[in-house]
Design an enzyme around this catalytic site. Structure first.
Site, PDB file in Angstrom:
ATOM      1  N   ARG A  37      23.772  17.569  11.290  1.00 20.47           N
ATOM      2  CA  ARG A  37      23.336  16.622  10.249  1.00 20.47           C
ATOM      3  C   ARG A  37      24.442  16.286   9.258  1.00 20.47           C
ATOM      4  NH1 ARG A  37      18.107  19.320   8.802  1.00 20.47           N
ATOM      5  NH2 ARG A  37      16.872  19.107  10.680  1.00 20.47           N
ATOM      6  N   ARG A  41      21.396  12.686   4.483  1.00 19.90           N
ATOM      7  CA  ARG A  41      20.972  12.234   3.158  1.00 19.90           C
ATOM      8  C   ARG A  41      21.702  12.906   2.000  1.00 19.90           C
ATOM      9  NH1 ARG A  41      14.669  13.141   3.662  1.00 19.90           N
ATOM     10  NH2 ARG A  41      15.443  14.747   5.058  1.00 19.90           N
ATOM     11  N   ARG A  50      21.018   3.513   4.384  1.00 24.13           N
ATOM     12  CA  ARG A  50      19.691   3.666   4.975  1.00 24.13           C
ATOM     13  C   ARG A  50      18.579   3.029   4.142  1.00 24.13           C
ATOM     14  NH1 ARG A  50      16.530   4.389   7.068  1.00 24.13           N
ATOM     15  NH2 ARG A  50      15.418   6.349   6.848  1.00 24.13           N
ATOM     16  N   ASP A  86      18.245  10.278  16.892  1.00 25.09           N
ATOM     17  CA  ASP A  86      17.169  11.238  16.680  1.00 25.09           C
ATOM     18  C   ASP A  86      16.684  11.738  18.038  1.00 25.09           C
ATOM     19  OD1 ASP A  86      14.053  11.930  16.120  1.00 25.09           O
ATOM     20  OD2 ASP A  86      15.255  12.144  14.300  1.00 25.09           O
ATOM     21  N   TYR A 164       6.670  18.481  19.954  1.00 27.38           N
ATOM     22  CA  TYR A 164       6.439  17.345  19.046  1.00 27.38           C
ATOM     23  C   TYR A 164       5.372  16.399  19.589  1.00 27.38           C
ATOM     24  CZ  TYR A 164      10.300  17.909  15.688  1.00 27.38           C
ATOM     25  OH  TYR A 164      11.121  18.335  14.677  1.00 27.38           O
TER      26      TYR A 164
END
Length: 367
Positions: A37, A41, A50, A86, A164
């Site tokens: 990552r 962010r 973004r 992703d 998921y």
């Protein structure tokens, strides 16, 4: 039809191959470092890029993926880039709808509930048609990197994606997905096989598009015990490595190093070391010396500083990095965190981590 922005040919010459050399077990002057990552962010420029876009719309824009992948490299002397994407693009390619819900994370509008729901999935996936945007992003980014560092492609592993798809999002117990393993073992294998086949084509496609290494994320390994892991995760992890390598050979594509990162699966480190991957990624819950003892001499290790260590003062980060390097040794080793960077981390502390790896590993290698 997948049209490439640039051709996946004529890539710029690689200037820094330290990461690839370490992955293959060759000697390096310093220990290479990258962060899971690292495009994320915690960077103000990432948040700005973004801001206007839906998350999965960003994933489908090769230009934005390229920009987000390059941002950390403008700040830090990292030794590898990892394509911004992703793991849930694979369930999307199977026909499932996933949306990013603010404050909640990725959410499946219709998760798999009954065994019959497997019939709703695409049984044959043309990855070039469905995941073309990832391949375009890889090709564009590989050109835009101008050979600065290698580009890593990735996918989620079958069990993690299956969990998921059944849970419909994140879960602390994975109880719904695990109940399938106990109540519907045949259907579980059917789903895992379908996922593995798509993942294999997807990873080969990433190499064709320009990826120079591949990481398989078994992020939910820790929800399984040793027996379930051995039955429902490990066989597919092995199969992905074997099949990707044989297809790369068949298609005369480069045999790129592959990394397996099975979070919280210390009970399986010995098996993972023999699963056909050049590199075994580690989370922060295992001591470097123990990991070395269990994995042996023939694989490179990657990891494993606790991401929360980056909240510490910078000098302290340097000390922890030094200790980590002494534990792993500077060779056959790629420095990383034991999981991804968190959104509230100070970018300067990330820089301190990267610089400490380079400085301490050079010092250890000299002496």
């Amino acid at each position: 039809i997948c049209s490439f922005v640039h051709s996946p040919k004529g890539f710029p010459k690689l200037k820094n191959d330290t990461f690839l050399r370490a992955a293959r077990g060759e000697e390096t002057e310093h220990t290479p470092v990258w962060c899971m990552r690292q495009a994320g962010r915690y960077l103000p420029e990432f948040r700005e890029t973004r801001a206007a876009q839906d998350f999965f719309a960003t994933c489908r824009s090769p230009k934005l993926c390229c920009e987000l992948t390059l941002q950390p490299l403008r700040r830090y002397p990292l030794d590898a880039a990892i394509i911004f994407s992703d793991i849930l693009v694979v369930p999307q390619a199977l026909g499932m709808e996933v949306v990013m819900v603010p404050g909640k994370g990725p959410t499946f509008t219709e998760p798999l509930k009954e065994v019959e729901d497997l019939l709703k999935l695409r049984q044959k996936v043309d990855v070039t048609a469905e995941l073309c945007y990832v391949f375009q992003a890889i090709t564009l980014t590989r050109h835009s990197l101008e050979g600065r560092v290698p580009l890593i492609g990735f996918s989620g592993a079958p069990w993690t994606l299956m969990s998921y798809m059944i849970e419909g999002g994140g879960s602390t117990t994975m109880a719904k997905a695990k109940s399938w393993l106990y109540c519907h073992p045949e259907a579980s294998h059917q789903l895992l096989r379908l996922l593995a086949d798509v993942i294999i084509d997807y990873l080969v496609g990433q190499v064709a598009a320009g990826a120079q290494a591949l990481q398989l994320f078994e992020s939910h390994a820790g929800h399984l015990g040793p027996e379930q892991f051995e039955t429902f995760a490990l066989p597919y992890i092995r199969d992905v490595a074997r099949a990707v390598k044989s297809k790369l050979k068949e298609e005369a594509l480069p045999l790129v190093p592959m990394i397996i990162f099975a979070k919280d699966a210390h009970y399986a480190l010995c098996d993972l070391a023999h699963a056909g991957y050049e590199v075994v990624g580690l989370d922060w819950t295992i001591r470097p010396q123990e990991a070395r003892a269990q994995t042996g001499k023939d694989v490179t290790l990657q990891g494993n500083l606790d991401p929360c260590a980056l909240y510490a003062p910078k000098e302290k980060i340097g000390e922890m990095v030094k200790k980590m390097l002494e534990g792993f040794g500077t060779q056959r080793y790629i420095a990383n965190l034991g999981h991804g960077l968190y959104p509230d981390m100070n970018p300067e502390h990330v820089g301190a981590f990267v610089e400490a790896v380079h400085a301490h590993s050079r010092h250890i290698n000299k002496h």
